[in-house]
Design a protein around this motif. Structure first.
Motif, mmCIF file in Angstrom:
data_model
loop_
_atom_site.group_PDB
_atom_site.id
_atom_site.type_symbol
_atom_site.label_atom_id
_atom_site.label_comp_id
_atom_site.label_asym_id
_atom_site.label_seq_id
_atom_site.Cartn_x
_atom_site.Cartn_y
_atom_site.Cartn_z
ATOM 1 N N LEU A 90 -1.807 34.743 30.703
ATOM 2 C CA LEU A 90 -1.100 35.087 29.470
ATOM 3 C C LEU A 90 0.222 34.854 29.386
ATOM 4 C CD1 LEU A 90 -3.217 37.668 27.580
ATOM 5 C CD2 LEU A 90 -3.587 35.072 27.599
ATOM 6 N N THR A 91 0.956 35.534 30.559
ATOM 7 C CA THR A 91 2.339 35.668 30.480
ATOM 8 C C THR A 91 2.812 34.328 31.125
ATOM 9 O OG1 THR A 91 2.218 36.625 32.923
ATOM 10 C CG2 THR A 91 2.493 38.013 30.922
ATOM 11 N N ASP A 92 2.219 33.492 31.748
ATOM 12 C CA ASP A 92 2.420 32.067 32.055
ATOM 13 C C ASP A 92 2.697 31.352 30.972
ATOM 14 O OD1 ASP A 92 2.962 32.851 34.883
ATOM 15 O OD2 ASP A 92 1.146 31.843 35.613
ATOM 16 N N HIS A 93 2.049 31.455 29.950
ATOM 17 C CA HIS A 93 1.833 30.581 28.894
ATOM 18 C C HIS A 93 2.102 31.036 27.444
ATOM 19 C CE1 HIS A 93 -0.023 27.977 31.469
ATOM 20 N NE2 HIS A 93 -0.977 28.960 32.091
ATOM 21 N N PHE A 94 2.460 32.324 27.502
ATOM 22 C CA PHE A 94 3.003 32.913 26.123
ATOM 23 C C PHE A 94 4.187 33.917 26.347
ATOM 24 C CE2 PHE A 94 -1.630 32.164 25.813
ATOM 25 C CZ PHE A 94 -1.646 31.654 24.556
ATOM 26 N N GLU A 95 5.003 33.973 25.299
ATOM 27 C CA GLU A 95 6.026 34.907 25.540
ATOM 28 C C GLU A 95 5.536 36.306 25.201
ATOM 29 O OE1 GLU A 95 9.375 34.413 26.050
ATOM 30 O OE2 GLU A 95 8.839 32.335 26.117
ATOM 31 N N VAL A 96 6.147 37.627 26.011
ATOM 32 C CA VAL A 96 5.790 38.712 26.019
ATOM 33 C C VAL A 96 5.843 39.280 24.438
ATOM 34 C CG1 VAL A 96 6.223 41.156 26.670
ATOM 35 C CG2 VAL A 96 6.121 39.264 28.314
ATOM 36 N N SER A 97 6.868 38.725 23.612
ATOM 37 C CA SER A 97 6.752 39.242 22.480
ATOM 38 C C SER A 97 5.634 38.485 21.510
ATOM 39 C CB SER A 97 8.273 38.714 21.973
ATOM 40 O OG SER A 97 8.373 37.348 21.721
ATOM 41 N N GLU A 98 5.292 37.410 21.849
ATOM 42 C CA GLU A 98 4.273 36.725 21.003
ATOM 43 C C GLU A 98 2.900 37.722 21.502
ATOM 44 O OE1 GLU A 98 3.852 32.189 20.902
ATOM 45 O OE2 GLU A 98 4.504 32.767 22.902
ATOM 46 N N LEU A 99 2.913 38.286 22.513
ATOM 47 C CA LEU A 99 1.485 38.998 23.018
ATOM 48 C C LEU A 99 1.700 40.127 22.251
ATOM 49 C CD1 LEU A 99 1.258 37.765 26.635
ATOM 50 C CD2 LEU A 99 -0.138 37.007 24.862
ATOM 51 N N ASP A 100 2.813 40.959 22.272
ATOM 52 C CA ASP A 100 3.078 42.235 21.864
ATOM 53 C C ASP A 100 2.617 42.282 20.349
ATOM 54 O OD1 ASP A 100 3.887 43.393 24.182
ATOM 55 O OD2 ASP A 100 5.998 43.098 23.895
ATOM 56 N N ALA A 101 2.737 41.152 19.700
ATOM 57 C CA ALA A 101 2.652 41.037 18.111
ATOM 58 C C ALA A 101 1.204 40.999 17.876
ATOM 59 C CB ALA A 101 3.380 39.859 17.572
ATOM 60 N N GLN A 102 0.307 40.856 19.011
ATOM 61 C CA GLN A 102 -1.182 40.580 18.490
ATOM 62 C C GLN A 102 -1.940 42.031 18.820
ATOM 63 O OE1 GLN A 102 -2.341 37.256 18.069
ATOM 64 N NE2 GLN A 102 -0.282 36.730 18.123
ATOM 65 N N SER A 103 -3.187 41.904 18.371
ATOM 66 C CA SER A 103 -3.814 43.246 18.303
ATOM 67 C C SER A 103 -4.604 43.141 19.675
ATOM 68 C CB SER A 103 -5.013 43.175 17.107
ATOM 69 O OG SER A 103 -6.005 42.051 17.525
ATOM 70 N N ASP A 104 -5.177 44.271 20.248
ATOM 71 C CA ASP A 104 -6.007 44.488 21.371
ATOM 72 C C ASP A 104 -7.046 43.352 21.466
ATOM 73 O OD1 ASP A 104 -4.315 46.087 22.307
ATOM 74 O OD2 ASP A 104 -5.590 47.847 21.789
ATOM 75 N N GLN A 105 -7.807 43.219 20.149
ATOM 76 C CA GLN A 105 -8.727 42.348 19.995
ATOM 77 C C GLN A 105 -8.356 40.866 20.288
ATOM 78 O OE1 GLN A 105 -11.714 43.025 19.757
ATOM 79 N NE2 GLN A 105 -13.052 41.292 18.817
#
Length: 125
Positions: free
Chosen positions: A28-43
């Motif tokens: 995930l971190t290779d392909h998405f910005e951490v800020s994008e991931l932080d905005a997502q739900s756990d699901q």
């Protein structure tokens, strides 16, 4: 003194809650910005993780299909550099599987449809 202890206790609890950051896989971190991931739900993060590892299959190209390659696109792919689905840079289709013959090998790449990946993910829960 009591108020000071309550204040210190509350501050420590608040800091502990704020310092708990989510951690993400390399896929995930290779392909998405951490800020994008932080905005997502756990699901949603769990679904992205599942997709990274389960949206594709690399298998032997069926010998009975060797003469009938019209259905298969050919793809240039360095298998040593494919760790997860996102490394492929191929978009899943909603309802269709995608089949590729991997150039220079006797292998094929199968990309599952979004609907199948979602169904598998839901069944896994």
């Amino acid at each position: 003194m009591k108020k000071l202890l309550l204040f210190v206790g509350y501050s420590l609890i608040s800091l502990a809650g704020m310092s708990q950051e989510r951690s993400y896989s390399k896929a995930l971190t290779d392909h998405f910005e951490v800020s994008e991931l932080d905005a997502q739900s756990d699901q949603e993060i769990a679904y992205l993780e599942y997709t990274a590892n389960n949206a594709f299959v690399i298998t032997e190209f069926p010998k009975e299909k060797v003469g009938n390659t019209q259905r298969y696109s050919t793809i240039e792919l360095n298998l040593e550099k494919v760790d997860d689905f996102y490394d492929l840079n191929i978009e899943m289709k909603e309802n269709d599987f995608q089949y590729f013959r991997i150039s220079g090998t006797d292998k094929m790449l199968i990309i599952k449809s979004k609907s199948i990946v979602k169904r598998e993910f839901e069944a896994k829960k």
